[in-house]
Design a protein around this motif. Structure first.
Motif, mmCIF file in Angstrom:
data_model
loop_
_atom_site.group_PDB
_atom_site.id
_atom_site.type_symbol
_atom_site.label_atom_id
_atom_site.label_comp_id
_atom_site.label_asym_id
_atom_site.label_seq_id
_atom_site.Cartn_x
_atom_site.Cartn_y
_atom_site.Cartn_z
ATOM 1 N N TYR A 34 0.535 -1.125 0.121
ATOM 2 C CA TYR A 34 -0.048 0.048 -0.050
ATOM 3 C C TYR A 34 0.768 1.310 -0.080
ATOM 4 O O TYR A 34 0.743 2.124 -0.872
ATOM 5 N N ARG A 35 2.011 1.261 0.975
ATOM 6 C CA ARG A 35 2.663 2.529 0.940
ATOM 7 C C ARG A 35 3.356 2.756 -0.504
ATOM 8 O O ARG A 35 3.514 3.803 -0.773
ATOM 9 N N GLU A 36 3.972 1.731 -0.930
ATOM 10 C CA GLU A 36 4.758 1.725 -2.361
ATOM 11 C C GLU A 36 3.786 2.233 -3.520
ATOM 12 O O GLU A 36 4.039 3.086 -4.238
ATOM 13 N N ILE A 37 2.672 1.593 -3.540
ATOM 14 C CA ILE A 37 1.466 1.676 -4.561
ATOM 15 C C ILE A 37 1.131 3.331 -4.473
ATOM 16 O O ILE A 37 0.912 3.954 -5.566
ATOM 17 N N GLY A 38 1.103 3.949 -3.148
ATOM 18 C CA GLY A 38 0.538 5.205 -2.863
ATOM 19 C C GLY A 38 1.463 6.065 -3.539
ATOM 20 O O GLY A 38 0.941 7.098 -3.703
ATOM 21 N N ARG A 39 2.734 5.863 -3.790
ATOM 22 C CA ARG A 39 3.715 6.639 -4.505
ATOM 23 C C ARG A 39 3.816 6.526 -5.843
ATOM 24 O O ARG A 39 4.828 7.259 -6.348
ATOM 25 N N HIS A 40 3.239 5.587 -6.422
ATOM 26 C CA HIS A 40 3.357 5.295 -7.779
ATOM 27 C C HIS A 40 2.711 6.318 -8.659
ATOM 28 O O HIS A 40 1.538 6.827 -8.445
ATOM 29 N N PRO A 41 3.273 6.722 -9.734
ATOM 30 C CA PRO A 41 3.061 7.832 -10.721
ATOM 31 C C PRO A 41 1.305 7.175 -11.449
ATOM 32 O O PRO A 41 1.317 6.338 -11.729
ATOM 33 N N GLY A 42 0.414 8.120 -11.200
ATOM 34 C CA GLY A 42 -0.891 7.599 -11.795
ATOM 35 C C GLY A 42 -1.649 7.408 -10.852
ATOM 36 O O GLY A 42 -3.064 7.423 -10.879
ATOM 37 N N TYR A 43 -1.232 6.962 -9.604
ATOM 38 C CA TYR A 43 -2.332 6.645 -8.350
ATOM 39 C C TYR A 43 -2.922 7.926 -7.916
ATOM 40 O O TYR A 43 -2.136 8.857 -7.676
ATOM 41 N N HIS A 103 2.048 -4.481 -11.529
ATOM 42 C CA HIS A 103 3.264 -5.714 -12.028
ATOM 43 C C HIS A 103 4.555 -5.304 -11.983
ATOM 44 O O HIS A 103 5.582 -5.862 -12.451
ATOM 45 N N THR A 104 4.785 -4.372 -10.858
ATOM 46 C CA THR A 104 6.209 -4.147 -10.372
ATOM 47 C C THR A 104 6.450 -4.002 -9.052
ATOM 48 O O THR A 104 5.422 -4.098 -8.276
ATOM 49 N N GLY A 105 7.535 -4.012 -8.649
ATOM 50 C CA GLY A 105 7.779 -3.612 -7.275
ATOM 51 C C GLY A 105 7.350 -4.876 -6.271
ATOM 52 O O GLY A 105 7.326 -6.010 -6.514
ATOM 53 N N LEU A 106 6.921 -4.198 -5.287
ATOM 54 C CA LEU A 106 6.612 -5.254 -3.923
ATOM 55 C C LEU A 106 5.046 -5.884 -4.408
ATOM 56 O O LEU A 106 4.891 -7.002 -3.941
ATOM 57 N N HIS A 107 4.416 -5.496 -5.220
ATOM 58 C CA HIS A 107 3.123 -5.813 -5.780
ATOM 59 C C HIS A 107 3.262 -7.238 -6.598
ATOM 60 O O HIS A 107 2.684 -8.104 -6.566
ATOM 61 N N ARG A 108 4.478 -7.093 -7.373
ATOM 62 C CA ARG A 108 4.724 -8.160 -8.329
ATOM 63 C C ARG A 108 5.143 -9.288 -7.284
ATOM 64 O O ARG A 108 4.708 -10.193 -7.475
ATOM 65 N N ASN A 112 3.469 -13.102 -7.087
ATOM 66 C CA ASN A 112 4.092 -14.207 -7.191
ATOM 67 C C ASN A 112 3.634 -15.257 -6.133
ATOM 68 O O ASN A 112 4.041 -16.379 -6.227
ATOM 69 N N ARG A 113 3.224 -14.754 -4.807
ATOM 70 C CA ARG A 113 3.035 -15.625 -3.868
ATOM 71 C C ARG A 113 1.413 -15.791 -3.680
ATOM 72 O O ARG A 113 1.083 -16.258 -2.812
ATOM 73 N N ARG A 114 0.581 -15.229 -4.624
ATOM 74 C CA ARG A 114 -1.077 -15.170 -4.479
ATOM 75 C C ARG A 114 -1.507 -16.495 -4.286
ATOM 76 O O ARG A 114 -2.304 -16.655 -3.425
#
Length: 176
Positions: A34-43, A103-108, A112-114
């Protein structure tokens, strides 16, 4: 300018309140995602309960995002002790930024563990649709879109990041 709403939904193998290591791993990674995605361009934004209660989904105050809702096929618990799901509702500038964030970073890493954490349900795990920039999508909107996607496939009002549509309803290119 329209904004892209994105609803994700998955059924966990065990309840969120389960103290098992896999549930702990999911939660620990989720907070960092959540923290990483919150900083992603376009979020732009995501639904969060007003009280910030971890694990409280049903009955939480979601403000303009509406009452929490799940697809009709979700058959597990609805209390803090029994809820076994993960759902998000967010706003993006478009499909490409959302696709890139997923599809990048921690969410990727999480993707992979889903299969460690989530059941294979045979239902789509996400749906996207366009909303005017002055509209906040609701949980119910997300559920309707996900159910449409499952029953009838992609359409301009319910699509995936892999088979996206532009705001004018034409098929989009270059998202996945």
């Amino acid at each position: 300018m329209p904004q892209l709403a994105l609803y994700t939904f998955g059924v966990l193998k065990s309840p969120l309140a389960d103290p098992a290591p896999l549930t702990g791993e999911f939660y620990a990674l989720g907070e960092a995602v959540y923290r990483e995605i919150g900083r992603h361009p376009g979020y732009l934004a995501r639904a969060e309960p007003a009280g910030g209660d971890r694990g409280l989904l049903f009955g939480a105050d979601w403000g303009a995002w509406g009452e929490f809702a799940v697809p009709a096929w979700y058959g597990k618990g609805r209390t803090v002790e029994t809820t076994a799901l993960a759902a998000t509702l967010s706003l993006w500038t478009g499909p490409r930024p959302a696709f890139d964030a997923v599809h990048t970073g921690l969410h990727r890493t999480a993707l992979n563990r889903r299969h460690d954490w989530f059941e294979r349900t045979g239902h789509p795990s996400h749906v996207a649709w366009w909303v005017p920039d002055d509209v906040t999508p609701t949980w119910r909107d997300g559920v309707r879109g996900l159910e449409h996607l499952h029953d009838r496939g992609p359409a301009p009002h319910a699509f995936t990041l892999h088979r996206a549509f532009a705001p004018d309803g034409t098929p989009a290119t270059g998202t996945g």
